[in-house]
Scaffold this motif. Structure first.
Motif, PDB file in Angstrom:
ATOM      1  N   TYR A  86       0.871  -1.273  -0.010  1.00  0.00           N
ATOM      2  CA  TYR A  86      -0.009   0.003  -0.162  1.00  0.00           C
ATOM      3  C   TYR A  86       0.787   1.150   0.039  1.00  0.00           C
ATOM      4  N   VAL A  87       0.551   2.354  -0.782  1.00  0.00           N
ATOM      5  CA  VAL A  87       1.376   3.397  -0.916  1.00  0.00           C
ATOM      6  C   VAL A  87       0.442   4.506  -0.503  1.00  0.00           C
ATOM      7  N   GLU A  88       1.070   5.707   0.144  1.00  0.00           N
ATOM      8  CA  GLU A  88       0.331   7.081   0.121  1.00  0.00           C
ATOM      9  C   GLU A  88       1.258   8.050  -0.266  1.00  0.00           C
ATOM     10  N   ALA A  89       0.759   8.972  -1.272  1.00  0.00           N
ATOM     11  CA  ALA A  89       1.655  10.011  -1.657  1.00  0.00           C
ATOM     12  C   ALA A  89       1.174  11.294  -1.667  1.00  0.00           C
ATOM     13  N   ALA A  90       1.644  12.454  -1.352  1.00  0.00           N
ATOM     14  CA  ALA A  90       1.461  13.777  -1.199  1.00  0.00           C
ATOM     15  C   ALA A  90       2.473  14.630  -1.879  1.00  0.00           C
ATOM     16  N   PHE A  91       1.804  15.588  -2.450  1.00  0.00           N
ATOM     17  CA  PHE A  91       2.765  16.517  -3.080  1.00  0.00           C
ATOM     18  C   PHE A  91       2.500  18.066  -2.493  1.00  0.00           C
ATOM     19  N   ASP A  92       3.356  18.887  -1.932  1.00  0.00           N
ATOM     20  CA  ASP A  92       2.991  20.441  -1.668  1.00  0.00           C
ATOM     21  C   ASP A  92       3.724  21.025  -2.756  1.00  0.00           C
ATOM     22  N   GLY A  93       2.746  21.620  -3.815  1.00  0.00           N
ATOM     23  CA  GLY A  93       3.381  22.472  -4.897  1.00  0.00           C
ATOM     24  C   GLY A  93       3.896  23.748  -4.517  1.00  0.00           C
ATOM     25  N   LEU A  94       3.416  24.351  -3.391  1.00  0.00           N
ATOM     26  CA  LEU A  94       4.104  25.545  -2.787  1.00  0.00           C
ATOM     27  C   LEU A  94       5.338  25.671  -2.272  1.00  0.00           C
ATOM     28  N   GLY A  95       5.694  24.251  -1.900  1.00  0.00           N
ATOM     29  CA  GLY A  95       7.119  24.213  -1.051  1.00  0.00           C
ATOM     30  C   GLY A  95       7.517  25.508  -0.100  1.00  0.00           C
ATOM     31  N   ASP A  96       8.748  25.486  -0.544  1.00  0.00           N
ATOM     32  CA  ASP A  96       9.252  26.729   0.363  1.00  0.00           C
ATOM     33  C   ASP A  96      10.156  27.248  -0.588  1.00  0.00           C
ATOM     34  N   PRO A  97      10.176  28.760  -0.619  1.00  0.00           N
ATOM     35  CA  PRO A  97      10.798  29.770  -1.653  1.00  0.00           C
ATOM     36  C   PRO A  97      12.420  29.319  -1.590  1.00  0.00           C
ATOM     37  N   VAL A  98      12.901  28.585  -0.461  1.00  0.00           N
ATOM     38  CA  VAL A  98      14.366  28.848  -0.331  1.00  0.00           C
ATOM     39  C   VAL A  98      14.481  27.338  -0.298  1.00  0.00           C
ATOM     40  N   ALA A  99      14.151  26.563   0.610  1.00  0.00           N
ATOM     41  CA  ALA A  99      14.615  25.033   0.803  1.00  0.00           C
ATOM     42  C   ALA A  99      13.983  24.153  -0.141  1.00  0.00           C
ATOM     43  N   ALA A 100      12.874  24.482  -0.991  1.00  0.00           N
ATOM     44  CA  ALA A 100      12.153  23.641  -1.863  1.00  0.00           C
ATOM     45  C   ALA A 100      11.269  24.537  -2.820  1.00  0.00           C
ATOM     46  N   PRO A 101      12.004  25.477  -3.908  1.00  0.00           N
ATOM     47  CA  PRO A 101      11.353  26.195  -4.588  1.00  0.00           C
ATOM     48  C   PRO A 101      10.572  25.318  -5.630  1.00  0.00           C
ATOM     49  N   LEU A 102      10.914  23.900  -6.128  1.00  0.00           N
ATOM     50  CA  LEU A 102      10.134  23.333  -7.158  1.00  0.00           C
ATOM     51  C   LEU A 102       8.857  22.414  -6.361  1.00  0.00           C
ATOM     52  N   GLY A 103       8.515  22.633  -4.925  1.00  0.00           N
ATOM     53  CA  GLY A 103       7.638  21.806  -4.411  1.00  0.00           C
ATOM     54  C   GLY A 103       8.429  20.709  -3.579  1.00  0.00           C
ATOM     55  N   TRP A 104       7.520  19.932  -2.918  1.00  0.00           N
ATOM     56  CA  TRP A 104       8.021  18.865  -2.152  1.00  0.00           C
ATOM     57  C   TRP A 104       6.919  17.586  -2.033  1.00  0.00           C
ATOM     58  N   TRP A 105       7.784  16.347  -2.091  1.00  0.00           N
ATOM     59  CA  TRP A 105       6.607  15.189  -2.220  1.00  0.00           C
ATOM     60  C   TRP A 105       7.226  14.403  -0.998  1.00  0.00           C
ATOM     61  N   HIS A 106       6.129  13.658  -0.694  1.00  0.00           N
ATOM     62  CA  HIS A 106       6.302  13.023   0.670  1.00  0.00           C
ATOM     63  C   HIS A 106       5.340  11.459   0.307  1.00  0.00           C
ATOM     64  N   VAL A 107       6.142  10.193   0.540  1.00  0.00           N
ATOM     65  CA  VAL A 107       5.595   8.982   0.432  1.00  0.00           C
ATOM     66  C   VAL A 107       5.602   8.063   1.630  1.00  0.00           C
ATOM     67  N   ARG A 108       4.528   7.384   1.944  1.00  0.00           N
ATOM     68  CA  ARG A 108       4.647   6.443   2.951  1.00  0.00           C
ATOM     69  C   ARG A 108       4.260   5.066   2.403  1.00  0.00           C
ATOM     70  N   VAL A 109       5.276   4.001   2.540  1.00  0.00           N
ATOM     71  CA  VAL A 109       4.858   2.717   1.876  1.00  0.00           C
ATOM     72  C   VAL A 109       4.835   1.562   2.804  1.00  0.00           C
ATOM     73  N   TRP A 110       3.876   0.752   2.924  1.00  0.00           N
ATOM     74  CA  TRP A 110       3.638  -0.279   3.582  1.00  0.00           C
ATOM     75  C   TRP A 110       4.287  -1.570   2.749  1.00  0.00           C
ATOM     76  N   LEU A 111       4.968  -2.292   3.334  1.00  0.00           N
ATOM     77  CA  LEU A 111       5.727  -3.515   2.615  1.00  0.00           C
ATOM     78  C   LEU A 111       4.839  -4.796   2.848  1.00  0.00           C
ATOM     79  N   LYS A 112       4.740  -5.614   1.750  1.00  0.00           N
ATOM     80  CA  LYS A 112       3.952  -6.857   2.070  1.00  0.00           C
ATOM     81  C   LYS A 112       4.923  -7.724   2.976  1.00  0.00           C
ATOM     82  N   PRO A 113       4.144  -8.426   3.778  1.00  0.00           N
ATOM     83  CA  PRO A 113       4.852  -9.356   4.831  1.00  0.00           C
ATOM     84  C   PRO A 113       5.784 -10.267   4.195  1.00  0.00           C
ATOM     85  N   ALA A 114       6.897 -10.593   4.729  1.00  0.00           N
ATOM     86  CA  ALA A 114       7.928 -11.350   4.221  1.00  0.00           C
ATOM     87  C   ALA A 114       7.369 -12.827   4.145  1.00  0.00           C
TER      88      ALA A 114
END
Length: 114
Positions: A86-114
């Motif tokens: 299962y995967v959750e993904a989010a994107f902050d298009g505004l980002g930060d003018p200095v640290a992330a002028p192109l926006g910022w993405w974040h992903v959370r991943v749940w892995l299948k049990p081994a």
């Protein structure tokens, strides 16, 4: 700049990784891993191919095993892991003018049990 070098430069991304470090090492699109100046992971990715893994429609009732984030657009190849359940993904298009002028993405991943 030669076209081949430009294409290779687009596949280089910096990723902040929390959790299972083997996730990036076993990702099919990973061409090379390195360490960035700030201690983060630098990844050279091939383009994503195919449809990617079949994901569960419902989030598992446990914390994610892997969390990734980085600047700019989210490379689809990061989500195409054969162990992804299962995967959750989010994107902050505004980002930060200095640290992330192109926006910022974040992903959370749940892995299948081994």
């Amino acid at each position: 700049m030669p076209r081949e070098r430009l294409a290779a430069a687009r596949s280089l991304i910096a990723v902040n990784l929390v959790g299972d470090a083997g996730f990036l090492q076993t990702l099919p699109a990973t061409r090379h891993l390195g360490v960035g100046r700030d201690g983060g992971v630098v990844v050279w990715l091939d383009d994503a191919e195919g449809e990617g893994p079949v994901l569960d429609p419902v989030r598992p009732d446990r914390p994610p095993e892997v969390e990734l984030n980085g600047e700019g657009a989210l490379p689809r190849a990061l989500l195409d892991h054969p162990r992804a359940q299962y995967v959750e993904a989010a994107f902050d298009g505004l980002g930060d003018p200095v640290a992330a002028p192109l926006g910022w993405w974040h992903v959370r991943v749940w892995l299948k049990p081994a």
